[in-house]
Design a protein around this motif. Structure first.
Motif, PDB file in Angstrom:
ATOM      1  N   TRP A  59       0.839  -1.250  -0.107  1.00  0.00           N
ATOM      2  CA  TRP A  59      -0.065  -0.007   0.037  1.00  0.00           C
ATOM      3  C   TRP A  59       0.736   1.351  -0.012  1.00  0.00           C
ATOM      4  N   ILE A  60       0.721   2.046  -1.141  1.00  0.00           N
ATOM      5  CA  ILE A  60       1.455   3.048  -1.011  1.00  0.00           C
ATOM      6  C   ILE A  60       0.623   4.409  -0.652  1.00  0.00           C
ATOM      7  N   CYS A  61       0.907   4.979   0.454  1.00  0.00           N
ATOM      8  CA  CYS A  61       0.181   6.368   0.906  1.00  0.00           C
ATOM      9  C   CYS A  61       0.792   7.057   1.847  1.00  0.00           C
ATOM     10  N   GLN A  62       0.730   8.373   1.992  1.00  0.00           N
ATOM     11  CA  GLN A  62       1.011   9.044   3.180  1.00  0.00           C
ATOM     12  C   GLN A  62       0.330   8.680   4.417  1.00  0.00           C
ATOM     13  N   SER A  63       1.103   8.590   5.471  1.00  0.00           N
ATOM     14  CA  SER A  63       0.674   7.909   6.825  1.00  0.00           C
ATOM     15  C   SER A  63      -0.553   8.806   7.361  1.00  0.00           C
ATOM     16  N   PRO A  64      -1.597   8.179   7.279  1.00  0.00           N
ATOM     17  CA  PRO A  64      -2.804   8.924   8.024  1.00  0.00           C
ATOM     18  C   PRO A  64      -2.609   9.276   9.559  1.00  0.00           C
ATOM     19  N   PHE A  65      -1.679   8.626  10.262  1.00  0.00           N
ATOM     20  CA  PHE A  65      -1.506   8.844  11.486  1.00  0.00           C
ATOM     21  C   PHE A  65      -0.418   9.524  11.881  1.00  0.00           C
ATOM     22  N   ARG A  66       0.503   9.751  10.920  1.00  0.00           N
ATOM     23  CA  ARG A  66       2.015  10.565  11.041  1.00  0.00           C
ATOM     24  C   ARG A  66       2.110  11.429   9.741  1.00  0.00           C
ATOM     25  N   HIS A 113       3.729  13.866   8.979  1.00  0.00           N
ATOM     26  CA  HIS A 113       5.092  14.261   8.358  1.00  0.00           C
ATOM     27  C   HIS A 113       6.050  13.121   8.117  1.00  0.00           C
ATOM     28  N   HIS A 114       5.661  11.944   8.120  1.00  0.00           N
ATOM     29  CA  HIS A 114       6.357  10.886   8.392  1.00  0.00           C
ATOM     30  C   HIS A 114       6.701  10.556   6.790  1.00  0.00           C
ATOM     31  N   LYS A 115       8.116  10.313   6.596  1.00  0.00           N
ATOM     32  CA  LYS A 115       8.572  10.260   5.054  1.00  0.00           C
ATOM     33  C   LYS A 115       8.279   8.851   4.458  1.00  0.00           C
ATOM     34  N   ARG A 116       8.186   7.843   5.106  1.00  0.00           N
ATOM     35  CA  ARG A 116       7.670   6.593   4.616  1.00  0.00           C
ATOM     36  C   ARG A 116       6.440   6.558   4.066  1.00  0.00           C
ATOM     37  N   LYS A 117       6.154   5.790   2.917  1.00  0.00           N
ATOM     38  CA  LYS A 117       5.013   5.835   2.217  1.00  0.00           C
ATOM     39  C   LYS A 117       4.683   4.456   1.564  1.00  0.00           C
ATOM     40  N   ASN A 118       5.552   3.322   2.044  1.00  0.00           N
ATOM     41  CA  ASN A 118       5.331   1.948   1.615  1.00  0.00           C
ATOM     42  C   ASN A 118       5.034   1.245   2.679  1.00  0.00           C
ATOM     43  N   TRP A 119       3.656   0.437   2.880  1.00  0.00           N
ATOM     44  CA  TRP A 119       3.320  -0.140   3.805  1.00  0.00           C
ATOM     45  C   TRP A 119       3.030  -1.567   3.316  1.00  0.00           C
ATOM     46  N   PHE A 120       3.741  -2.575   3.909  1.00  0.00           N
ATOM     47  CA  PHE A 120       3.434  -3.929   3.463  1.00  0.00           C
ATOM     48  C   PHE A 120       2.536  -4.826   4.252  1.00  0.00           C
ATOM     49  N   VAL A 121       1.793  -5.774   3.638  1.00  0.00           N
ATOM     50  CA  VAL A 121       0.948  -6.753   4.511  1.00  0.00           C
ATOM     51  C   VAL A 121       1.094  -8.163   3.540  1.00  0.00           C
ATOM     52  N   GLY A 122       0.714  -9.099   4.397  1.00  0.00           N
ATOM     53  CA  GLY A 122       1.097 -10.403   3.918  1.00  0.00           C
ATOM     54  C   GLY A 122      -0.513 -11.214   3.985  1.00  0.00           C
ATOM     55  N   VAL A 123      -0.477 -12.090   2.938  1.00  0.00           N
ATOM     56  CA  VAL A 123      -1.632 -12.895   3.029  1.00  0.00           C
ATOM     57  C   VAL A 123      -1.367 -14.389   2.934  1.00  0.00           C
ATOM     58  N   GLU A 124      -1.568 -15.166   3.842  1.00  0.00           N
ATOM     59  CA  GLU A 124      -1.073 -16.435   4.053  1.00  0.00           C
ATOM     60  C   GLU A 124      -2.301 -17.532   3.831  1.00  0.00           C
ATOM     61  N   ARG A 149       0.209  -7.617  -5.422  1.00  0.00           N
ATOM     62  CA  ARG A 149      -0.499  -6.448  -5.884  1.00  0.00           C
ATOM     63  C   ARG A 149      -0.113  -5.202  -5.153  1.00  0.00           C
ATOM     64  N   VAL A 150      -0.356  -4.115  -5.740  1.00  0.00           N
ATOM     65  CA  VAL A 150      -0.137  -2.815  -5.210  1.00  0.00           C
ATOM     66  C   VAL A 150      -1.494  -1.816  -5.010  1.00  0.00           C
ATOM     67  N   PHE A 151      -1.522  -1.119  -4.053  1.00  0.00           N
ATOM     68  CA  PHE A 151      -2.490  -0.255  -3.802  1.00  0.00           C
ATOM     69  C   PHE A 151      -2.120   1.009  -3.415  1.00  0.00           C
ATOM     70  N   THR A 152      -2.861   2.250  -4.045  1.00  0.00           N
ATOM     71  CA  THR A 152      -2.593   3.521  -3.608  1.00  0.00           C
ATOM     72  C   THR A 152      -3.289   4.591  -2.954  1.00  0.00           C
ATOM     73  N   GLY A 153      -3.120   5.337  -2.280  1.00  0.00           N
ATOM     74  CA  GLY A 153      -3.797   6.277  -1.844  1.00  0.00           C
ATOM     75  C   GLY A 153      -4.823   5.823  -0.753  1.00  0.00           C
ATOM     76  N   SER A 154      -5.518   6.927  -0.246  1.00  0.00           N
ATOM     77  CA  SER A 154      -6.489   6.708   1.041  1.00  0.00           C
ATOM     78  C   SER A 154      -7.676   5.734   0.348  1.00  0.00           C
ATOM     79  N   GLU A 155      -7.933   5.912  -0.840  1.00  0.00           N
ATOM     80  CA  GLU A 155      -9.155   4.992  -1.267  1.00  0.00           C
ATOM     81  C   GLU A 155      -8.544   3.810  -1.515  1.00  0.00           C
ATOM     82  N   PHE A 156      -7.474   3.170  -1.304  1.00  0.00           N
ATOM     83  CA  PHE A 156      -6.834   2.014  -1.647  1.00  0.00           C
ATOM     84  C   PHE A 156      -7.100   1.540  -2.840  1.00  0.00           C
TER      85      PHE A 156
END
Length: 215
Positions: A82-89, A91-102, A204-211
């Protein structure tokens, strides 16, 4: 008592990532439910581990039912980004958030997973919105696996007998998922696949607050 052959289990995990990854778990589960519906499948949350922020999940164990459930499970297994500006932080520079499905192998037969004598059943009333009772009788059922403390609840059916069967099937699913994790040597924590989340090469890659999924 047999669990449907077409039922599959998927563990969605934040990989012990921060709150943003836990939010991605919630968003991905919603997206997967919509995708499953388009294939004529139905998803159900079997168990959940809450995340650090409201509306987030460190992990979700979901069941997928339907003729195409196995193909659906295979198509969603892997790492997602998921590529998105942090909704919690903000001013945080990181925008790449990974999740796994097993993909977790489902129980074939409840009797192979647990003994009914190890399960304590409790009848209770089904509550609707605002605390109103859906049924006038105590038709909902809570099933607790005494050796492990795992609990499953069923309240959808008007028949207590049917809810008992459903609660037992859910309990067997949760117990087998827990057992499979332990047999894989990753039982230090619940849903210990968290440590194994592979970042990079996202399926899969998702972007923005709308995912929105990137094609």
């Amino acid at each position: 008592m047999t669990v449907t052959r077409d039922r599959q289990w998927l563990l969605i995990t934040s990989g012990r990532g921060p709150a943003e990854c836990a939010l991605a778990v919630a968003k991905l589960a919603h997206r997967m439910a919509s995708a499953a519906s388009l294939l004529g499948c139905r998803t159900e949350i079997i168990d959940a581990m809450q995340g650090p922020e409201r509306g987030t999940f460190a992990s979700l164990l979901i069941a997928v039912d339907g003729e195409r459930a196995q193909a659906f499970a295979a198509s969603w297994s892997g790492t997602h980004l998921w590529i998105c500006q942090s909704p919690f932080r903000p001013h945080h520079k990181r925008k790449n958030w990974f999740v796994g499905v097993e993909h977790i192998a489902p129980a074939k037969d409840i009797d192979d997973v647990l003994r009914v004598s190890d399960v304590a059943f409790e009848a209770m009333r089904s509550s609707g919105p605002g605390g109103q009772h859906v049924n006038t009788t105590a038709s909902a059922v809570r099933a607790k696996h005494k050796p492990t403390g795992l609990v499953a609840v069923a309240r959808e059916e008007r028949s207590q007998h049917m809810n008992k069967r459903l609660a037992l099937a859910r309990l067997a699913a949760a117990l087998e998922a827990k057992t499979n994790a332990a047999r894989s040597g990753v039982a230090r924590e619940r849903w210990a696949k968290h440590d194994a989340l592979e970042r990079g090469n996202a399926q899969r890659v998702f972007t923005g607050s709308e995912f929105a999924e990137r094609t």
